[in-house]
Scaffold this motif. Structure first.
Motif, PDB file in Angstrom:
ATOM      1  N   LEU A  40      -8.620   3.392  16.423  1.00 49.68           N
ATOM      2  CA  LEU A  40      -8.995   4.201  17.588  1.00 49.68           C
ATOM      3  C   LEU A  40      -9.193   5.664  17.219  1.00 49.68           C
ATOM      4  CD1 LEU A  40      -6.785   2.728  20.481  1.00 49.68           C
ATOM      5  CD2 LEU A  40      -9.166   2.229  19.914  1.00 49.68           C
ATOM      6  N   ASP A  41      -8.297   6.203  16.415  1.00 46.17           N
ATOM      7  CA  ASP A  41      -8.421   7.601  15.992  1.00 46.17           C
ATOM      8  C   ASP A  41      -9.720   7.831  15.230  1.00 46.17           C
ATOM      9  OD1 ASP A  41      -6.248   8.783  17.105  1.00 46.17           O
ATOM     10  OD2 ASP A  41      -4.944   8.555  15.365  1.00 46.17           O
ATOM     11  N   LEU A  47     -17.146   9.511  16.662  1.00 50.34           N
ATOM     12  CA  LEU A  47     -18.081   9.506  17.788  1.00 50.34           C
ATOM     13  C   LEU A  47     -17.826  10.632  18.785  1.00 50.34           C
ATOM     14  CD1 LEU A  47     -18.330   5.644  18.452  1.00 50.34           C
ATOM     15  CD2 LEU A  47     -19.713   7.090  16.938  1.00 50.34           C
ATOM     16  N   GLY A  48     -16.951  11.573  18.443  1.00 52.12           N
ATOM     17  CA  GLY A  48     -16.743  12.759  19.270  1.00 52.12           C
ATOM     18  C   GLY A  48     -16.028  12.509  20.576  1.00 52.12           C
ATOM     19  N   ALA A  49     -14.956  11.724  20.544  1.00 50.24           N
ATOM     20  CA  ALA A  49     -14.203  11.426  21.772  1.00 50.24           C
ATOM     21  C   ALA A  49     -12.710  11.555  21.515  1.00 50.24           C
ATOM     22  CB  ALA A  49     -14.541  10.019  22.257  1.00 50.24           C
ATOM     23  N   PHE A 106     -20.476   7.433  21.483  1.00 46.39           N
ATOM     24  CA  PHE A 106     -19.289   6.877  22.132  1.00 46.39           C
ATOM     25  C   PHE A 106     -19.648   6.165  23.432  1.00 46.39           C
ATOM     26  CE2 PHE A 106     -15.342   7.218  24.705  1.00 46.39           C
ATOM     27  CZ  PHE A 106     -14.486   6.547  23.848  1.00 46.39           C
ATOM     28  N   GLU A 107     -20.558   6.755  24.222  1.00 48.44           N
ATOM     29  CA  GLU A 107     -20.947   6.147  25.487  1.00 48.44           C
ATOM     30  C   GLU A 107     -21.642   4.802  25.259  1.00 48.44           C
ATOM     31  OE1 GLU A 107     -21.468   9.269  24.623  1.00 48.44           O
ATOM     32  OE2 GLU A 107     -20.033  10.248  25.979  1.00 48.44           O
ATOM     33  N   THR A 108     -22.471   4.729  24.214  1.00 51.77           N
ATOM     34  CA  THR A 108     -23.127   3.461  23.886  1.00 51.77           C
ATOM     35  C   THR A 108     -22.103   2.409  23.477  1.00 51.77           C
ATOM     36  OG1 THR A 108     -25.050   4.696  23.091  1.00 51.77           O
ATOM     37  CG2 THR A 108     -24.913   2.365  22.475  1.00 51.77           C
ATOM     38  N   LEU A 110     -19.020   2.236  24.513  1.00 51.10           N
ATOM     39  CA  LEU A 110     -18.330   1.778  25.720  1.00 51.10           C
ATOM     40  C   LEU A 110     -19.185   0.791  26.513  1.00 51.10           C
ATOM     41  CD1 LEU A 110     -16.573   4.999  27.074  1.00 51.10           C
ATOM     42  CD2 LEU A 110     -15.614   3.177  25.660  1.00 51.10           C
ATOM     43  N   VAL A 111     -20.494   1.074  26.607  1.00 51.72           N
ATOM     44  CA  VAL A 111     -21.388   0.151  27.313  1.00 51.72           C
ATOM     45  C   VAL A 111     -21.397  -1.211  26.639  1.00 51.72           C
ATOM     46  CG1 VAL A 111     -23.795  -0.331  27.905  1.00 51.72           C
ATOM     47  CG2 VAL A 111     -22.851   1.952  28.298  1.00 51.72           C
ATOM     48  N   MET A 112     -21.505  -1.232  25.336  1.00 54.97           N
ATOM     49  CA  MET A 112     -21.547  -2.494  24.604  1.00 54.97           C
ATOM     50  C   MET A 112     -20.202  -3.207  24.635  1.00 54.97           C
ATOM     51  SD  MET A 112     -24.594  -2.911  23.890  1.00 54.97           S
ATOM     52  CE  MET A 112     -24.211  -4.512  23.189  1.00 54.97           C
ATOM     53  N   ARG A 113     -19.113  -2.442  24.610  1.00 55.50           N
ATOM     54  CA  ARG A 113     -17.791  -3.063  24.751  1.00 55.50           C
ATOM     55  C   ARG A 113     -17.655  -3.726  26.110  1.00 55.50           C
ATOM     56  NH1 ARG A 113     -13.874  -4.589  21.471  1.00 55.50           N
ATOM     57  NH2 ARG A 113     -12.161  -3.470  22.446  1.00 55.50           N
ATOM     58  N   GLY A 114     -18.185  -3.057  27.140  1.00 50.67           N
ATOM     59  CA  GLY A 114     -18.161  -3.651  28.464  1.00 50.67           C
ATOM     60  C   GLY A 114     -18.985  -4.923  28.522  1.00 50.67           C
TER      61      GLY A 114
END
Length: 417
Positions: A40-41, A47-49, A106-108, A110-114
């Motif tokens: 996670l780190d 990815l800048g989050a 990072f947003e991409t 999260l979308v793909m994880r969803g």
């Protein structure tokens, strides 16, 4: 007790192989959660989050979407069979894992994880329906416990596997590894798993019928208390998973030893599921699980005390957390089998609705608990106590105020002199 007869064929699958295959199918989602905890780190940094608890969303989004994805597959499994649903979910799991391995935002991710969680919901629903097709009562609880005992091995070793990958490669190779595991399960399922849905139990894809079946599942008092109760208990554990890297790695300063510590506590669930599989037919799912939830409350109260008066003591937190997770081994399979017992004729739809609440509801609870992390163990400890007390209240509702009943007497084996 087998619910449906099976025709013998060269492709017939034995009980042990079935248990291992079902456990593998159910563990793929767990691998997609726990396998990346050590990363996670690194993911957040690349990815800048990095700010706040944002890194937890890599896990939380998958859990939420996976829970939502459990609502639909059951109806298709009741119409077309369990195996087609599994194959669709496995293909989706492999493809989305490969896509995630190459994202750069990072947003991409999260979308793909969803999307991954949503499309792989059938990996939780169909296996449970398969077990209900073949077993019932305490026999089903025993089989589920054996499956969970094998399944729990994944959360135990997944963080260490993720850490091992990070030692020789980047976090992207974790997702490539997920794709390979999904491909293995896909081939095994295609080659060896027979269809367990009896022809007379096939349901039409009819929205009013599906809605009616779901209403029946939700309105059955003997079941719904157990569904919501296990939702809260699993939600508390999801809260632990979401915040474990921060809680253990940072608050308790375990650093690179985090995978070992996390895996050690999770291992207790495997042990308790094995014990449960040995005792549940003798004592009954209700007696075992009711005792378990009462002890869970006591241990959770000790967690609250420890977090306030010995907040930095890993020596207190670890044994108590291990006991909490061990107790879950006496609750998850038994609560699940009790809740599913009344719905043999609509096992797919019932499994979908119940898994939706158990996964999506638990993911919401876990997200709230995880995001409440404040650098101490106190929010998590309070959450454990609140969730377990509410779970007991819900069980009392389903049981009409009476605990420890034995509705199904243990079967006696006939001996031939």
């Amino acid at each position: 007790m087998s619910a449906i007869p099976e025709h013998k064929s060269p492709r017939s699958i034995g009980r042990r192989e079935l248990v291992v295959l079902i456990a593998l199918l159910m563990s793929l989602n767990a691998l997609a959660i726990d396998g990346m905890l050590p990363a996670l780190d690194e993911i957040a940094r690349e990815l800048g989050a990095e700010e706040g608890n944002r890194r937890q969303l890599i896990v939380a989004v998958f859990l939420l979407a996976n829970g939502a994805g459990c609502l639909v597959p059951g109806s298709f499994a009741d119409r077309f069979g369990r195996k087609p649903v599994l194959m669709f979910s496995l293909v989706s799991y492999v493809v989305t894992s490969l896509i995630i391995a190459f994202v750069h935002h990072f947003e991409t991710l999260l979308v793909m994880r969803g999307l991954q969680g949503l499309l792989s919901g059938g990996l939780m629903v169909a296996p449970t329906a398969i077990i209900r097709d073949k077993f019932e009562g305490d026999k089903m609880a025993r089989t589920l416990s054996i499956v969970f005992a094998v399944f729990i091995i994944v959360p135990v070793i997944a963080p260490s596997l993720g850490q091992a990958v990070l030692l020789v490669a980047g976090w992207r190779w974790i997702f490539i590894g997920l794709a390979l595991m999904g491909a293995l399960a896909m081939v095994w399922t295609w080659k060896r798993l027979p269809e367990t849905l009896a022809p007379e139990n096939r349901q039409e894809i009819n929205v009013p019928v599906i809605a009616a079946n779901m209403k029946v599942v939700l309105m059955t008092r003997a079941s719904i208390g157990y569904v919501l109760g296990v939702t809260l208990l699993v939600g508390a554990v999801f809260g632990y998973v979401n915040s474990a890297q921060q809680l253990i790695g940072e608050h308790f300063k375990m650093g690179t030893l985090f995978p070992v510590v996390f895996g050690g506590t999770a291992a207790m669930m495997a042990v308790s599921n094995i014990v449960n599989s040995r005792i549940v037919e003798r004592f009954g799912a209700r007696r075992v699980s009711h005792t378990g939830v009462l002890v869970f409350i006591v241990v959770s109260a000790l967690q609250v005390w420890a977090s306030h008066y010995h907040g930095d003591s890993l020596a207190l937190f670890l044994p108590l957390m291990a006991i909490n997770l061990a107790l879950l081994g006496f609750l998850g399979a038994n609560f699940g089998s009790i809740a599913l017992q009344p719905f043999g004729h609509i096992a797919g739809a019932a499994s979908s609705v119940q898994t939706f609440f158990r996964m999506f509801g638990a993911a919401v609870v876990g997200l709230v608990i995880g995001q409440s992390y404040d650098g101490t163990a106190q929010p998590f400890a309070h959450a454990l106590l609140i969730c377990s007390v509410l779970a007991l209240a819900l069980v009392l509702y389903s049981e009409k105020g009476r605990l420890f009943r034995r509705l199904n007497a243990p079967q006696r084996r006939n001996t031939v002199p």
